[in-house]
Scaffold this active site. Sequence first.
Site, PDB file in Angstrom:
ATOM      1  N   GLU A  36       0.853  -1.198   0.000  1.00  0.00           N
ATOM      2  CA  GLU A  36       0.000   0.000   0.000  1.00  0.00           C
ATOM      3  C   GLU A  36       0.881   1.237   0.000  1.00  0.00           C
ATOM      4  O   GLU A  36       2.111   1.137   0.138  1.00  0.00           O
ATOM      5  CB  GLU A  36      -0.914  -0.016   1.234  1.00  0.00           C
ATOM      6  CG  GLU A  36      -1.917  -1.158   1.193  1.00  0.00           C
ATOM      7  CD  GLU A  36      -2.772  -1.232   2.443  1.00  0.00           C
ATOM      8  OE1 GLU A  36      -3.340  -0.211   2.840  1.00  0.00           O
ATOM      9  OE2 GLU A  36      -2.846  -2.323   3.024  1.00  0.00           O
ATOM     10  N   HIS A  82      -8.625   9.474   3.099  1.00  0.00           N
ATOM     11  CA  HIS A  82      -8.223   8.374   2.216  1.00  0.00           C
ATOM     12  C   HIS A  82      -8.425   8.842   0.777  1.00  0.00           C
ATOM     13  O   HIS A  82      -9.477   9.390   0.441  1.00  0.00           O
ATOM     14  CB  HIS A  82      -9.071   7.129   2.490  1.00  0.00           C
ATOM     15  CG  HIS A  82      -8.475   5.879   1.926  1.00  0.00           C
ATOM     16  ND1 HIS A  82      -8.391   5.649   0.564  1.00  0.00           N
ATOM     17  CD2 HIS A  82      -7.907   4.803   2.517  1.00  0.00           C
ATOM     18  CE1 HIS A  82      -7.818   4.483   0.360  1.00  0.00           C
ATOM     19  NE2 HIS A  82      -7.503   3.945   1.534  1.00  0.00           N
ATOM     20  N   ARG A 108      -0.495   8.443   1.663  1.00  0.00           N
ATOM     21  CA  ARG A 108      -1.850   8.878   1.309  1.00  0.00           C
ATOM     22  C   ARG A 108      -2.101  10.363   1.519  1.00  0.00           C
ATOM     23  O   ARG A 108      -2.982  10.934   0.882  1.00  0.00           O
ATOM     24  CB  ARG A 108      -2.908   8.007   1.975  1.00  0.00           C
ATOM     25  CG  ARG A 108      -2.959   8.005   3.435  1.00  0.00           C
ATOM     26  CD  ARG A 108      -4.129   7.163   3.913  1.00  0.00           C
ATOM     27  NE  ARG A 108      -4.014   5.755   3.541  1.00  0.00           N
ATOM     28  CZ  ARG A 108      -4.537   4.766   4.245  1.00  0.00           C
ATOM     29  NH1 ARG A 108      -5.206   5.025   5.338  1.00  0.00           N
ATOM     30  NH2 ARG A 108      -4.421   3.533   3.861  1.00  0.00           N
ATOM     31  N   HIS A 119     -11.076   9.555   6.786  1.00  0.00           N
ATOM     32  CA  HIS A 119     -10.851   8.117   6.958  1.00  0.00           C
ATOM     33  C   HIS A 119     -10.344   7.762   8.356  1.00  0.00           C
ATOM     34  O   HIS A 119     -10.778   6.776   8.957  1.00  0.00           O
ATOM     35  CB  HIS A 119      -9.835   7.670   5.913  1.00  0.00           C
ATOM     36  CG  HIS A 119      -9.485   6.218   5.946  1.00  0.00           C
ATOM     37  ND1 HIS A 119     -10.418   5.227   5.699  1.00  0.00           N
ATOM     38  CD2 HIS A 119      -8.305   5.584   6.182  1.00  0.00           C
ATOM     39  CE1 HIS A 119      -9.824   4.041   5.779  1.00  0.00           C
ATOM     40  NE2 HIS A 119      -8.545   4.238   6.090  1.00  0.00           N
ATOM     41  N   ARG A 156      -0.601   8.655   9.141  1.00  0.00           N
ATOM     42  CA  ARG A 156      -0.441   7.220   9.417  1.00  0.00           C
ATOM     43  C   ARG A 156      -0.061   6.455   8.153  1.00  0.00           C
ATOM     44  O   ARG A 156      -0.661   6.642   7.085  1.00  0.00           O
ATOM     45  CB  ARG A 156      -1.758   6.657   9.958  1.00  0.00           C
ATOM     46  CG  ARG A 156      -1.739   5.154  10.165  1.00  0.00           C
ATOM     47  CD  ARG A 156      -3.046   4.691  10.745  1.00  0.00           C
ATOM     48  NE  ARG A 156      -4.144   4.900   9.827  1.00  0.00           N
ATOM     49  CZ  ARG A 156      -4.665   3.956   9.045  1.00  0.00           C
ATOM     50  NH1 ARG A 156      -4.171   2.724   9.045  1.00  0.00           N
ATOM     51  NH2 ARG A 156      -5.685   4.225   8.264  1.00  0.00           N
TER      52      ARG A 156
HETATM   53  P1  FAD Z   1     -13.399   0.576  16.224  1.00  0.00           P
HETATM   54  O1  FAD Z   1     -13.124  -0.658  15.503  1.00  0.00           O
HETATM   55  O2  FAD Z   1     -14.008   1.684  15.478  1.00  0.00           O
HETATM   56  O3  FAD Z   1     -14.345   0.234  17.457  1.00  0.00           O
HETATM   57  C1  FAD Z   1     -14.916   1.256  18.234  1.00  0.00           C
HETATM   58  C2  FAD Z   1     -15.949   0.639  19.148  1.00  0.00           C
HETATM   59  O4  FAD Z   1     -16.372   1.598  20.114  1.00  0.00           O
HETATM   60  C3  FAD Z   1     -17.208   0.201  18.421  1.00  0.00           C
HETATM   61  O5  FAD Z   1     -17.596  -1.026  18.967  1.00  0.00           O
HETATM   62  C4  FAD Z   1     -18.212   1.285  18.785  1.00  0.00           C
HETATM   63  O6  FAD Z   1     -19.550   0.866  18.760  1.00  0.00           O
HETATM   64  C5  FAD Z   1     -17.783   1.574  20.213  1.00  0.00           C
HETATM   65  N1  FAD Z   1     -18.207   2.876  20.735  1.00  0.00           N
HETATM   66  C6  FAD Z   1     -17.911   4.109  20.256  1.00  0.00           C
HETATM   67  N2  FAD Z   1     -18.480   5.055  21.040  1.00  0.00           N
HETATM   68  C7  FAD Z   1     -19.141   4.401  22.033  1.00  0.00           C
HETATM   69  C8  FAD Z   1     -19.935   4.814  23.137  1.00  0.00           C
HETATM   70  N3  FAD Z   1     -20.212   6.103  23.399  1.00  0.00           N
HETATM   71  N4  FAD Z   1     -20.460   3.866  23.943  1.00  0.00           N
HETATM   72  C9  FAD Z   1     -20.246   2.550  23.703  1.00  0.00           C
HETATM   73  N5  FAD Z   1     -19.515   2.101  22.664  1.00  0.00           N
HETATM   74  C10 FAD Z   1     -18.969   3.011  21.852  1.00  0.00           C
HETATM   75  N6  FAD Z   1      -6.554   0.004   9.322  1.00  0.00           N
HETATM   76  C11 FAD Z   1      -5.572  -0.862   9.042  1.00  0.00           C
HETATM   77  O7  FAD Z   1      -4.603  -0.984   9.789  1.00  0.00           O
HETATM   78  N7  FAD Z   1      -5.650  -1.635   7.929  1.00  0.00           N
HETATM   79  C12 FAD Z   1      -6.691  -1.555   7.063  1.00  0.00           C
HETATM   80  O8  FAD Z   1      -6.737  -2.284   6.083  1.00  0.00           O
HETATM   81  C13 FAD Z   1      -7.724  -0.620   7.323  1.00  0.00           C
HETATM   82  N8  FAD Z   1      -8.755  -0.470   6.466  1.00  0.00           N
HETATM   83  C14 FAD Z   1      -9.776   0.371   6.813  1.00  0.00           C
HETATM   84  C15 FAD Z   1     -10.893   0.443   5.979  1.00  0.00           C
HETATM   85  C16 FAD Z   1     -11.984   1.218   6.349  1.00  0.00           C
HETATM   86  C17 FAD Z   1     -13.191   1.305   5.445  1.00  0.00           C
HETATM   87  C18 FAD Z   1     -11.950   1.936   7.574  1.00  0.00           C
HETATM   88  C19 FAD Z   1     -13.130   2.769   8.004  1.00  0.00           C
HETATM   89  C20 FAD Z   1     -10.834   1.878   8.377  1.00  0.00           C
HETATM   90  C21 FAD Z   1      -9.745   1.107   8.016  1.00  0.00           C
HETATM   91  N9  FAD Z   1      -8.613   1.013   8.818  1.00  0.00           N
HETATM   92  C22 FAD Z   1      -7.623   0.137   8.505  1.00  0.00           C
HETATM   93  C23 FAD Z   1      -8.567   1.693  10.098  1.00  0.00           C
HETATM   94  C24 FAD Z   1      -8.915   0.686  11.201  1.00  0.00           C
HETATM   95  O9  FAD Z   1      -9.942  -0.159  10.743  1.00  0.00           O
HETATM   96  C25 FAD Z   1      -9.378   1.365  12.472  1.00  0.00           C
HETATM   97  O10 FAD Z   1      -8.512   2.405  12.809  1.00  0.00           O
HETATM   98  C26 FAD Z   1      -9.404   0.352  13.606  1.00  0.00           C
HETATM   99  O11 FAD Z   1     -10.189  -0.746  13.251  1.00  0.00           O
HETATM  100  C27 FAD Z   1      -9.953   1.006  14.855  1.00  0.00           C
HETATM  101  O12 FAD Z   1     -10.160   0.020  15.814  1.00  0.00           O
HETATM  102  P2  FAD Z   1     -10.689   0.458  17.242  1.00  0.00           P
HETATM  103  O13 FAD Z   1     -10.868  -0.797  18.019  1.00  0.00           O
HETATM  104  O14 FAD Z   1      -9.841   1.522  17.793  1.00  0.00           O
HETATM  105  O15 FAD Z   1     -12.105   1.149  16.948  1.00  0.00           O
HETATM  106  C1  SIN Z   2      -7.092   0.503   2.746  1.00  0.00           C
HETATM  107  O1  SIN Z   2      -7.296  -0.699   2.587  1.00  0.00           O
HETATM  108  O2  SIN Z   2      -6.841   1.292   1.839  1.00  0.00           O
HETATM  109  C2  SIN Z   2      -7.136   1.057   4.126  1.00  0.00           C
HETATM  110  C3  SIN Z   2      -5.882   0.767   4.794  1.00  0.00           C
HETATM  111  C4  SIN Z   2      -5.728   1.616   6.021  1.00  0.00           C
HETATM  112  O3  SIN Z   2      -6.504   2.528   6.270  1.00  0.00           O
HETATM  113  O4  SIN Z   2      -4.765   1.354   6.736  1.00  0.00           O
END
Ligand code: FAD
Ligand code: SIN
Length: 516
Positions: free
Chosen positions: A116, A241, A288, A349, A384
């Site tokens: 990537e 993104h 990016r 993103h 990032r």
């Molecule tokens: P999240 O997975 O967002 O979880 C947050 C949790 O908190 C959820 O369960 C939500 O319901 C809960 N929550 C929020 N507020 C409250 C509240 N007030 N009360 C109770 N619960 C609450 N990163 C990579 O490294 N590789 C990738 O390939 C990649 N692809 C991506 C593709 C997309 C489309 C997106 C959107 C992001 C991508 N990212 C990627 C980024 C990555 O997915 C996220 O940064 C990561 O998953 C965040 O994980 P997290 O556990 O911190 O939060």
């Molecule tokens: C993607 O698959 O382009 C998202 C990867 C990332 O946000 O790290």
Amino acid sequence: MIKTSFLIIGAGVAGLTFAVKMAEKFPNKRIIIVTKGNEDESNTKYAQGGVAVVLDNEADSFNQHIQDTLVAGDGLCDPLVVEMVVKEGPKRLMELINWGANFDLNAKGNFDLGKEGGHSVYRVVHHKDITGFEIEKTLLLRVHQLSNISLMSHHFALELITEHHLKIKETKVLSCYGAYVLNQKTGNIITIKSENTILATGGIGTVYGHTTNPSIATGDGIAMAYRAKAKIEDMEFVQFHPTALYNAEGGTSFLISEAVRGFGAYLKNKSGQRFMLDYDARGELASRDIVSQSIDSELKKSGDSHVFLDCTHLDSKAFKKHFPNIYKHCLENHIDIIKDWIPVVPAAHYLCGGIVVDKHGKTSINNLFACGECTKTGLHGANRLASNSLLEALVYAHNIFKYVSVNTPKANDFLIPVWNDKGTHIPKEHILITHNLSQLQALMRDYVGIVRSNNRLTKAKDRLEFIYREIEDLYKKSTITPSLCELRNMINVAHLIICQSIERKYNKGGFYKIDN
Ligand code: FAD
Ligand code: SIN
């Protein structure tokens, strides 16, 4: 009141990984996870590209991954944090695999590595183009096998409990005693008293409206921590993104993974010109921040609403194998990537900043930890590196686990008052919430987007103040609802992004202000 040893707010990769580790090591400790939607709804579930990790691969080394991360972060990463995360990565990935996660293998039986933007080599471990779905599913399965974890879905965390809520003197360093949580099905507000509270609430994309994030990404944890007076930094570094599928109606946009450019796709303008090489020698695989800023510049020059991603020259069989979900989604939207160019546009993103934590995931408030996208660890700096987010969440969930395994907070018998909702009423008109939400999102898109200026930021600050007053007034008089709380949280987040953008005096990574 419910009492617990660990209250985890959020059920994405960060919160679930921590919960599984604690529950496995301490079967007698009670662990509560609250999450505001269905149990799997999270940014994690939608992650596509994968997890960046250095495996036993001659072409790669820890040093190269460290260098790529530092270059993407444009001088603002903490080098010690970068080194720690990169070196811990392989062990954390193996744990995930031991819990049952599957990642794609090549014909030789080795991991099929993707590439990537900003990565100098192939190092992204993935499960087709639905890596996050696989991780979320695996972790939830494990959580349900562990009887000392209670996973409470449709429970919305409203506020962290600190000295401010107790009838005791506020000390210099505040402590966290749990959280007030709304049961969204009954409408009751529960007090959860916890020895340790872990914020794992994810990102903020919904603040912009046009985003790759699901609608739950409203920055609740950051806003709660901010109101509780925790340290919050680097909020100006919102990552856009480059290639969200163009959606004329706005709102959440489907992501076309950066791994598609890693697979060889070209970015083109309407006249078919590959423009990225005019901006950066790495072309489509520049980091990016650079690709998004270049697209923004192309769109401003042409007045067009989107550019295109051209995959028509790629091996279609291999494409469909690696990216079945993207292929299917495009087809459902009448885009056959084998012969059509995909219309794409940058969208909000990821947030590089957030709640400041140290290497153990400790915030500036005692007994309050944070991990995942809601934090600023020092790994990402000003931008990032792709696929470093899932990695960061896995590593910091482990670091918090290690720390709390040996550091137990002092027991206390403070009485926590119940949530005070005297004098509040069910609001008669929902329009105040929906109208102010669209105003806020338009403000953030138009005045606080990829390219900023002090003039627009100051105007945004003034307009936000108006929305803030109207919603604070409504909040004080109203029976709590998730949509009202989310809007209030997004206003806090927007305020932090705007103020920290005004304060930033030089451009770095994903931050660009024309006055600097
Ligand atoms: P999240 O997975 O967002 O979880 C947050 C949790 O908190 C959820 O369960 C939500 O319901 C809960 N929550 C929020 N507020 C409250 C509240 N007030 N009360 C109770 N619960 C609450 N990163 C990579 O490294 N590789 C990738 O390939 C990649 N692809 C991506 C593709 C997309 C489309 C997106 C959107 C992001 C991508 N990212 C990627 C980024 C990555 O997915 C996220 O940064 C990561 O998953 C965040 O994980 P997290 O556990 O911190 O939060
Ligand atoms: C993607 O698959 O382009 C998202 C990867 C990332 O946000 O790290």
